[in-house]
Write a protein that holds these residues in place. Structure first.
Motif, PDB file in Angstrom:
ATOM      1  N   THR A 381       0.823  -1.360   0.493  1.00  0.00           N
ATOM      2  CA  THR A 381       0.429   0.084   0.065  1.00  0.00           C
ATOM      3  C   THR A 381       0.809   1.768  -0.322  1.00  0.00           C
ATOM      4  N   ASN A 382       2.089   1.293   0.897  1.00  0.00           N
ATOM      5  CA  ASN A 382       2.724   2.230   0.573  1.00  0.00           C
ATOM      6  C   ASN A 382       3.339   2.335  -0.629  1.00  0.00           C
ATOM      7  N   ASP A 383       3.531   1.658  -0.820  1.00  0.00           N
ATOM      8  CA  ASP A 383       4.247   2.046  -2.384  1.00  0.00           C
ATOM      9  C   ASP A 383       3.317   3.172  -3.339  1.00  0.00           C
ATOM     10  N   PHE A 384       2.019   2.575  -3.227  1.00  0.00           N
ATOM     11  CA  PHE A 384       1.220   3.104  -4.382  1.00  0.00           C
ATOM     12  C   PHE A 384       0.766   4.372  -3.542  1.00  0.00           C
ATOM     13  N   GLU A 385       0.820   4.339  -2.069  1.00  0.00           N
ATOM     14  CA  GLU A 385       0.843   5.960  -1.651  1.00  0.00           C
ATOM     15  C   GLU A 385       1.713   6.521  -2.233  1.00  0.00           C
ATOM     16  N   ARG A 386       2.755   6.613  -2.222  1.00  0.00           N
ATOM     17  CA  ARG A 386       4.009   7.503  -2.443  1.00  0.00           C
ATOM     18  C   ARG A 386       3.997   7.271  -3.369  1.00  0.00           C
ATOM     19  N   ASN A 387       3.465   6.873  -4.615  1.00  0.00           N
ATOM     20  CA  ASN A 387       3.863   7.325  -5.779  1.00  0.00           C
ATOM     21  C   ASN A 387       2.222   8.025  -6.322  1.00  0.00           C
ATOM     22  N   LEU A 388       1.084   8.111  -5.687  1.00  0.00           N
ATOM     23  CA  LEU A 388      -0.233   8.600  -5.601  1.00  0.00           C
ATOM     24  C   LEU A 388       0.221  10.338  -4.797  1.00  0.00           C
ATOM     25  N   SER A 389       1.128   9.817  -4.239  1.00  0.00           N
ATOM     26  CA  SER A 389       1.269  11.581  -3.122  1.00  0.00           C
ATOM     27  C   SER A 389       2.543  12.397  -4.390  1.00  0.00           C
ATOM     28  N   GLN A 390       2.987  11.968  -5.167  1.00  0.00           N
ATOM     29  CA  GLN A 390       3.950  12.756  -5.650  1.00  0.00           C
ATOM     30  C   GLN A 390       3.216  13.235  -7.038  1.00  0.00           C
ATOM     31  N   ARG A 391       2.133  12.735  -7.455  1.00  0.00           N
ATOM     32  CA  ARG A 391       1.521  13.584  -8.179  1.00  0.00           C
ATOM     33  C   ARG A 391       0.673  13.810  -7.544  1.00  0.00           C
ATOM     34  N   SER A 392       0.270  13.931  -6.362  1.00  0.00           N
ATOM     35  CA  SER A 392      -1.065  15.397  -5.781  1.00  0.00           C
ATOM     36  C   SER A 392      -0.236  15.614  -4.488  1.00  0.00           C
ATOM     37  N   GLY A 393       0.545  15.807  -4.414  1.00  0.00           N
ATOM     38  CA  GLY A 393       1.027  16.664  -3.003  1.00  0.00           C
ATOM     39  C   GLY A 393       0.937  18.067  -2.703  1.00  0.00           C
ATOM     40  N   PRO A 394       1.497  19.106  -2.744  1.00  0.00           N
ATOM     41  CA  PRO A 394       1.658  20.250  -1.583  1.00  0.00           C
ATOM     42  C   PRO A 394       2.214  20.675  -2.725  1.00  0.00           C
ATOM     43  N   MET A 395       1.802  21.772  -3.295  1.00  0.00           N
ATOM     44  CA  MET A 395       2.733  23.189  -4.177  1.00  0.00           C
ATOM     45  C   MET A 395       3.626  24.047  -3.677  1.00  0.00           C
ATOM     46  N   GLU A 416       9.008  13.918 -17.787  1.00  0.00           N
ATOM     47  CA  GLU A 416       7.503  13.255 -18.737  1.00  0.00           C
ATOM     48  C   GLU A 416       7.386  13.729 -16.664  1.00  0.00           C
ATOM     49  N   GLU A 417       7.728  12.953 -15.676  1.00  0.00           N
ATOM     50  CA  GLU A 417       7.629  13.390 -14.365  1.00  0.00           C
ATOM     51  C   GLU A 417       6.946  15.191 -13.848  1.00  0.00           C
ATOM     52  N   MET A 418       7.962  15.738 -14.757  1.00  0.00           N
ATOM     53  CA  MET A 418       7.975  17.517 -14.622  1.00  0.00           C
ATOM     54  C   MET A 418       7.117  17.655 -15.218  1.00  0.00           C
ATOM     55  N   GLU A 419       6.573  17.003 -16.618  1.00  0.00           N
ATOM     56  CA  GLU A 419       5.404  17.567 -17.427  1.00  0.00           C
ATOM     57  C   GLU A 419       3.844  17.101 -17.004  1.00  0.00           C
ATOM     58  N   TYR A 420       4.684  16.552 -16.373  1.00  0.00           N
ATOM     59  CA  TYR A 420       2.809  16.231 -15.115  1.00  0.00           C
ATOM     60  C   TYR A 420       2.662  16.858 -14.460  1.00  0.00           C
ATOM     61  N   GLN A 421       3.779  17.310 -12.967  1.00  0.00           N
ATOM     62  CA  GLN A 421       4.159  17.942 -12.541  1.00  0.00           C
ATOM     63  C   GLN A 421       3.443  19.213 -12.794  1.00  0.00           C
ATOM     64  N   MET A 422       4.212  20.030 -14.321  1.00  0.00           N
ATOM     65  CA  MET A 422       3.564  21.101 -14.390  1.00  0.00           C
ATOM     66  C   MET A 422       3.162  21.484 -14.476  1.00  0.00           C
ATOM     67  N   LYS A 454      -3.777  11.469 -21.480  1.00  0.00           N
ATOM     68  CA  LYS A 454      -2.870  10.811 -21.203  1.00  0.00           C
ATOM     69  C   LYS A 454      -2.219  10.739 -19.426  1.00  0.00           C
ATOM     70  N   PHE A 455      -2.023  11.810 -19.037  1.00  0.00           N
ATOM     71  CA  PHE A 455      -1.939  11.429 -17.655  1.00  0.00           C
ATOM     72  C   PHE A 455      -2.955  11.092 -16.644  1.00  0.00           C
ATOM     73  N   GLY A 456      -4.389  11.214 -17.627  1.00  0.00           N
ATOM     74  CA  GLY A 456      -5.367  11.200 -16.545  1.00  0.00           C
ATOM     75  C   GLY A 456      -5.492  12.255 -15.308  1.00  0.00           C
ATOM     76  N   ILE A 457      -5.545  13.316 -16.406  1.00  0.00           N
ATOM     77  CA  ILE A 457      -5.773  14.517 -15.172  1.00  0.00           C
ATOM     78  C   ILE A 457      -7.181  15.056 -15.408  1.00  0.00           C
ATOM     79  N   PRO A 458      -8.166  15.043 -14.257  1.00  0.00           N
ATOM     80  CA  PRO A 458      -9.582  14.997 -14.704  1.00  0.00           C
ATOM     81  C   PRO A 458      -9.766  16.618 -15.002  1.00  0.00           C
TER      82      PRO A 458
END
Length: 463
Positions: A381-395, A416-422, A454-458
């Motif tokens: 669970t913590n593996d998924f939590e860690r990666n989910l939080s990297q995408r939705s963490g505080p600015m 690609e990760e930077m593109e998602y975050q931006m 592509k990134f599944g951003i609503p």
């Protein structure tokens, strides 16, 4: 039995010969009195109704007769035959329950298929079968799930796939509309022919005709050679028109013509070409609402939605999430050469209760990202939590003076990760206003839509 209602003896003769040659039993009447006299003796399986069968050419007589037919024979499909001047009336007829409308002069193959489709869809459905039975009847290789709503959808598309009925697939972004379109094609009689995908949201109005219908050399400045359009590429096969709700009004008119009479002219050419193609459309927008606002043509909507399939959001079928996760992990085992890869039972349970506004696409991205960044073979669970939080963490607090966007440290993430975050941070900063986000990132709205998908951003598509 096929009943033809038309007062033109030439039309009666032509249609009778066409359908009798195909093995149909045909009856002919020329107006309401003859029609109801015949109905007192026998009931047709399908009716072809001309909109103008009296001296009054307004079509009102046809609509009145259609109402009476629908009241008396609600289960019998009615197909309207109309001229160009009666398109608005034909749309009104569709509202009253007609199954299709054919424009004059008709194409024999198209008319025959329309009648056969109406007959096929009029057959009663049985009890919803199990997933195992569906897989024995049809090819649904890449569609995962056993939710009752999904099984009903699979039964519907399996049933209509063998026809040429136009299908409209609706649902939120990331729910798998393209997979459903592919399944319709793979289970159709056209499965050995081309399946052409067109993202209408990524085609500007200036390029619409060239992309869909092709162009001839010299049609415009950069037209150095002839180019075949998407419809011609899909001839004898299927064409998938994704994001049809994004079409501007001018492009809607151009699309309507080819859907109505299956003819088009390449840009710069005056010679019409005929195309035999099955049309499947998809959108995440509410087309009925757009019609009421004047943003989408009503006649075009009735042309594409003979069969409408609404895909449920992932939150509406959470029981399918473990199966989807397993499916993704099994594929990633092969791709990344990790045969012992698996997900722990607790992680499965946690993922099932996860909020996933980006639906299946977001879940797939989360699983793949976690597999890539986790060394252990059993994902917790913590593996998924860690990666989910990297995408939705505080600015971060450091913001760019020009756009208000955070700039990550070097070596902190991949491009690609930077593109998602931006993109995600820009959406938050600009309160999901797509036009402002696109300007801030220096890309077009269509390019931004593709990345959001592509990134599944609503997101909510702007009017």
């Amino acid at each position: 039995m096929l009943l033809i209602i038309d007062d033109d003896i030439a039309i009666q003769t032509s249609l009778s010969l066409l359908f009798r040659k195909e093995g149909f039993t045909v009856r002919v009447t020329d107006g309401p009195f003859d029609t109801f006299d015949l109905l007192n003796e026998e009931i047709p399986d399908v009716i072809l109704l001309d909109m103008n069968f009296s001296v009054d050419t307004s079509g009102a007589d046809g609509l009145r007769l259609l109402r009476r037919l629908r009241e008396r024979l609600p289960a019998v499909p009615v197909i309207l035959i109309t001229g160009w001047g009666s398109i608005d009336l034909a749309v009104e007829g569709m509202k009253l329950g007609a199954k299709d409308f054919i424009t004059k002069p008709w194409q024999n193959d198209h008319l025959l298929q329309s009648v056969k489709t109406a007959l096929n869809l009029a057959q009663p459905t049985g009890v919803s079968p199990s997933r195992q039975k569906l897989d024995q009847q049809f090819r649904f290789d890449n569609i995962v799930g056993e939710d009752p709503n999904l099984l009903d959808i699979l039964m519907t598309i399996g049933r209509v796939a063998s026809t040429d009925a136009p299908v409209l697939i609706t649902g939120e972004s990331g729910t798998g509309k393209e997979l459903i379109a592919e399944a319709i094609h793979q289970n159709s009689r056209r499965k050995r022919q081309p399946f052409v995908k067109v993202n209408l949201g990524g085609i500007s109005s200036a390029l619409f005709e060239s992309e869909l219908f092709g162009h001839v050399r010299g049609a415009f400045t950069d037209a150095k050679i002839d180019r075949v359009g998407r419809f011609e590429l899909a001839d004898k096969g299927s064409i998938f028109l994704d994001e049809i709700g994004d079409l501007d009004s001018g492009s809607q008119v151009k699309l309507l013509r080819v859907l109505q009479d299956r003819t088009f002219e390449p840009l710069g050419s005056s010679k019409s070409r005929t195309v035999d193609v099955r049309v499947i459309c998809a959108t995440n927008r509410n087309l009925d609402e757009m019609v009421s606002k004047g943003l989408f043509r009503e006649d075009l909507l009735y042309r594409i939605n003979l069969i409408t399939v609404r895909l449920p959001a992932l939150r509406e079928r959470p029981g399918d999430i473990p199966g989807l996760v397993t499916y993704f992990v099994d594929n990633l085992k092969i791709i990344y050469g990790r045969p012992d890869l698996r997900v722990s039972p607790l992680a499965h349970k946690w993922l099932r209760n996860l909020s996933l506004p980006g639906n299946i696409r977001q879940l797939k991205n989360l699983v793949e990202r976690t597999v890539l960044l986790s060394a252990a073979d059993e994902l917790q669970t913590n593996d998924f939590e860690r990666n989910l939080s990297q995408r939705s963490g505080p600015m971060p607090s450091t913001l760019s003076r020009t756009s208000g966007l955070a700039f990550p440290d070097v070596d902190s993430m991949t491009l690609e990760e930077m593109e998602y975050q931006m993109i995600q941070r820009a959406m938050v900063f600009h309160q999901n206003r797509v036009a402002k986000v696109a300007r801030a990132l220096g890309i077009t709205r269509f390019a931004l839509y593709r990345r959001l998908e592509k990134f599944g951003i609503p997101y909510t598509t702007e009017e």
